[in-house]
Design a protein around this motif. Structure first.
Motif, PDB file in Angstrom:
ATOM      1  N   UNK A  34       2.161  -3.328  -8.103  1.00 31.96           N
ATOM      2  CA  UNK A  34       1.853  -2.914  -9.469  1.00 31.96           C
ATOM      3  C   UNK A  34       0.706  -3.681 -10.128  1.00 31.96           C
ATOM      4  N   UNK A  35       0.418  -4.943  -9.748  1.00 33.50           N
ATOM      5  CA  UNK A  35      -0.763  -5.581 -10.339  1.00 33.50           C
ATOM      6  C   UNK A  35      -2.068  -4.837 -10.039  1.00 33.50           C
ATOM      7  N   UNK A  36      -2.067  -3.985  -9.011  1.00 35.64           N
ATOM      8  CA  UNK A  36      -3.254  -3.211  -8.660  1.00 35.64           C
ATOM      9  C   UNK A  36      -3.181  -1.772  -9.178  1.00 35.64           C
ATOM     10  N   UNK A  37      -2.120  -1.429  -9.902  1.00 35.16           N
ATOM     11  CA  UNK A  37      -1.873  -0.040 -10.265  1.00 35.16           C
ATOM     12  C   UNK A  37      -2.576   0.356 -11.554  1.00 35.16           C
ATOM     13  N   UNK A  38      -3.188   1.523 -11.539  1.00 37.78           N
ATOM     14  CA  UNK A  38      -3.632   2.159 -12.773  1.00 37.78           C
ATOM     15  C   UNK A  38      -2.491   2.988 -13.351  1.00 37.78           C
ATOM     16  N   UNK A  39      -1.784   3.710 -12.467  1.00 38.28           N
ATOM     17  CA  UNK A  39      -0.650   4.516 -12.903  1.00 38.28           C
ATOM     18  C   UNK A  39       0.473   4.416 -11.884  1.00 38.28           C
ATOM     19  N   UNK A  40       1.692   4.622 -12.362  1.00 38.76           N
ATOM     20  CA  UNK A  40       2.867   4.642 -11.494  1.00 38.76           C
ATOM     21  C   UNK A  40       3.717   5.843 -11.870  1.00 38.76           C
ATOM     22  N   UNK A  41       3.957   6.710 -10.897  1.00 38.13           N
ATOM     23  CA  UNK A  41       4.894   7.824 -11.069  1.00 38.13           C
ATOM     24  C   UNK A  41       6.172   7.460 -10.323  1.00 38.13           C
ATOM     25  N   UNK A  42       7.284   7.450 -11.031  1.00 31.76           N
ATOM     26  CA  UNK A  42       8.533   6.938 -10.492  1.00 31.76           C
ATOM     27  C   UNK A  42       9.374   7.991  -9.789  1.00 31.76           C
TER      28      UNK A  42
END
Length: 523
Positions: free
Chosen positions: A219-227
């Protein structure tokens, strides 16, 4: 008055398009107002780059951090009930003056005169290598303030290069992550792969300790997260714990896909209050008769009631989020309801509608594919486009079928659609029919990551081969920089494709007229 102009105005008024005309007129007048008034209000800002990339890989997206100072005499409102609100945007400009804009980022708090704040912005990198300029602008009600008055508050040169392992691994781009916290779903939808190849007893939630490990590494590299993408997240007890953990990593966009059947008032309120930025509802009909026949085990009236509560609570809280989106799988059973579906979305306060053709997983549903009913498909998609334009809804749809003289879709991708600038870049980075000038055939292995409930890693949602890694036994960086990932990326820059890529209809432009594009895992 010109008779043709009068006729057009009359038709527009009768079809309800006057609302859209007035909206555009307000935007036009507001921009002209800001062009004149901004200098009088002594609008001024100072932007300093804290962590800004200088050399980047083409077609990726990067995070950059800036410090913004309000040097004007007016306060900049952030989110909330105050209006208008301010945001910031990173803009990449090529040598011909063409701009590539990433998403706007709202200010984290209200900023009075003389105050400052740090902000992370997404930088959308063009597909074509070359020399570019990165600029930052302050945005107010979609008006680029300093661009409007011809001023630049921050700019720096950036070099866009073709893919190289050393450059790509030295600074990991911003990644769009899809992570299934569950693969459970009790419905038996006729178009879903799970209906034919899984039983409910085989379905599981992700171990939450594994989720914590993945979030810390990825997640430190994430722009977006779809769960979610392959299950119903509202069935899990840990959904909102997962949302809280994701938000703690300053992820810009947190979303999930749901059928809406397990939504209730308490969960709807948590969605708004806990900072979920987008919710996508999979709904394949505009009436109970059609919907209940397709989504077996669900209930149309209950789903619409649940979504209505969510939309009304969002309005009550005066919240910008979550953005509401409807997904619609096109098939013979429901294509005739697509125009009415757009009306339903508008009634429920839904901002976006996306539809796609059904994928044929088994022979028994082959007859539902619209490639065998092209005329009806084109007719109702065209009608839906007009409805969406009238309602101001973003409508994402596949191209019309080529049926000779009646086919006009290729003349303009903008026809009949509320089209924003970022849509064009989103479209171009997904489908690259030819390989030229170092541009990748597909950019998913550079900017996306798919993780199933077991922790298995895939480069895209249609991968047919063995997973590229297992986050239960390997770290994210070990997988992301592995030999298999490197070979995949190199193949997409040289044209030497593996099985999944060679058979992918997205790489070939998503040809709706190719019957083979509708079959998954069949040759």
């Amino acid at each position: 008055m010109n008779p043709s102009l009068l006729k057009r105005a009359t038709t527009t008024f009768q079809t309800g398009g006057v609302k859209a005309i007035l909206q555009r007129a307000r935007i036009f007048l507001r921009r002209r107002f800001y062009r004149v008034v901004s200098p009088l209000q002594r609008m001024n800002a100072e932007v300093c780059g804290i962590d800004v990339p200088k050399e980047v890989v083409a077609a990726c997206m990067y995070k950059a951090r800036f410090k913004i100072y309000n040097r004007s005499r007016i306060a900049w409102n952030a989110t909330g009930s105050k209006s208008p609100t301010f945001s910031a945007a990173a803009i990449v400009v090529d040598q011909n003056g063409e701009t590539y804009e990433a998403e706007q980022a709202h200010l984290q708090r209200d900023m009075g005169p003389g105050s400052s704040c740090e902000i992370d912005l997404s930088v959308e990198i063009p597909r074509r290598p070359g020399k570019y300029t990165l600029r930052v602008d302050i945005v107010r009600e979609n008006c680029y303030w300093f661009t409007e008055i011809g001023r630049v508050v921050f700019e720096t040169p950036i070099l866009v290069t073709t893919h190289s392992v050393s450059l790509f691994t030295s600074r990991i781009p911003a990644i769009d992550i899809t992570l299934d916290i569950t693969n459970k779903c009790p419905l038996k939808c006729i178009q879903c792969r799970k209906t034919y190849f899984e039983t409910f007893d085989e379905q599981r939630d992700m171990n939450f300790d594994l989720f914590k490990k993945i979030s810390a590494e990825v997640f430190p590299h994430a722009r977006s997260v779809m769960l979610s993408s392959a299950g119903e997240p509202l069935m899990t007890k840990t959904l909102f714990d997962a949302v809280d953990i994701t938000r703690s990593y300053n992820v810009r966009e947190i979303s999930f896909i749901s059928a809406g059947f397990h939504l209730n008032s308490g969960r709807a309120e948590k969605i708004v209050d806990n900072g979920v930025t987008r919710v996508e509802f999979s709904i394949d009909g505009a009436s109970a008769a059609v919907y209940n026949k397709i989504r077996i085990g669900s209930d149309f009236d209950k789903v619409i009631k649940n979504i209505t509560y969510l939309s009304e609570y969002k309005k009550k809280k005066k919240s910008r989020t979550p953005l509401l989106r409807f997904n619609y799988v096109l098939m013979k059973n429901n294509i005739h309801e697509l125009p009415e579906f757009i009306d339903l979305a508008a009634k429920l306060g839904v901002e976006e509608v996306q539809c796609q053709h059904m994928v044929i997983f088994v022979e028994g549903i082959k007859g539902e594919a619209l490639i065998f009913d092209k005329e009806r498909s084109n007719l109702y998609i065209s009608q839906a486009k007009d409805r969406a334009s009238r309602h101001g809804i973003r409508f994402y749809h596949p191209p019309l079928f080529d049926i000779g003289e009646q086919h006009t879709e290729t003349k303009s991708v903008l026809d009949g659609k509320i089209w924003l600038q970022e849509d064009q870049y989103d479209y171009e980075r997904k489908t690259h029919p030819i390989l030229q000038d170092g541009m990748q055939l597909c950019t998913d292995p550079w900017r996306k990551l798919y993780i199933d409930w077991q922790g298995l890693v895939f480069p895209c949602c249609v991968w047919k081969e063995e997973p590229l890694g297992d986050l239960r036994t390997s770290s994210f960086l070990e997988i992301w920089e592995s030999i298999r990932y490197r070979e995949l990326r190199m193949g997409l820059t040289t044209g030497k494709l593996g099985k999944s890529c060679a058979e992918c209809s997205v790489i070939t432009g998503g040809d709706v007229n190719n019957e083979q594009s509708y079959f998954f895992g069949q040759n």
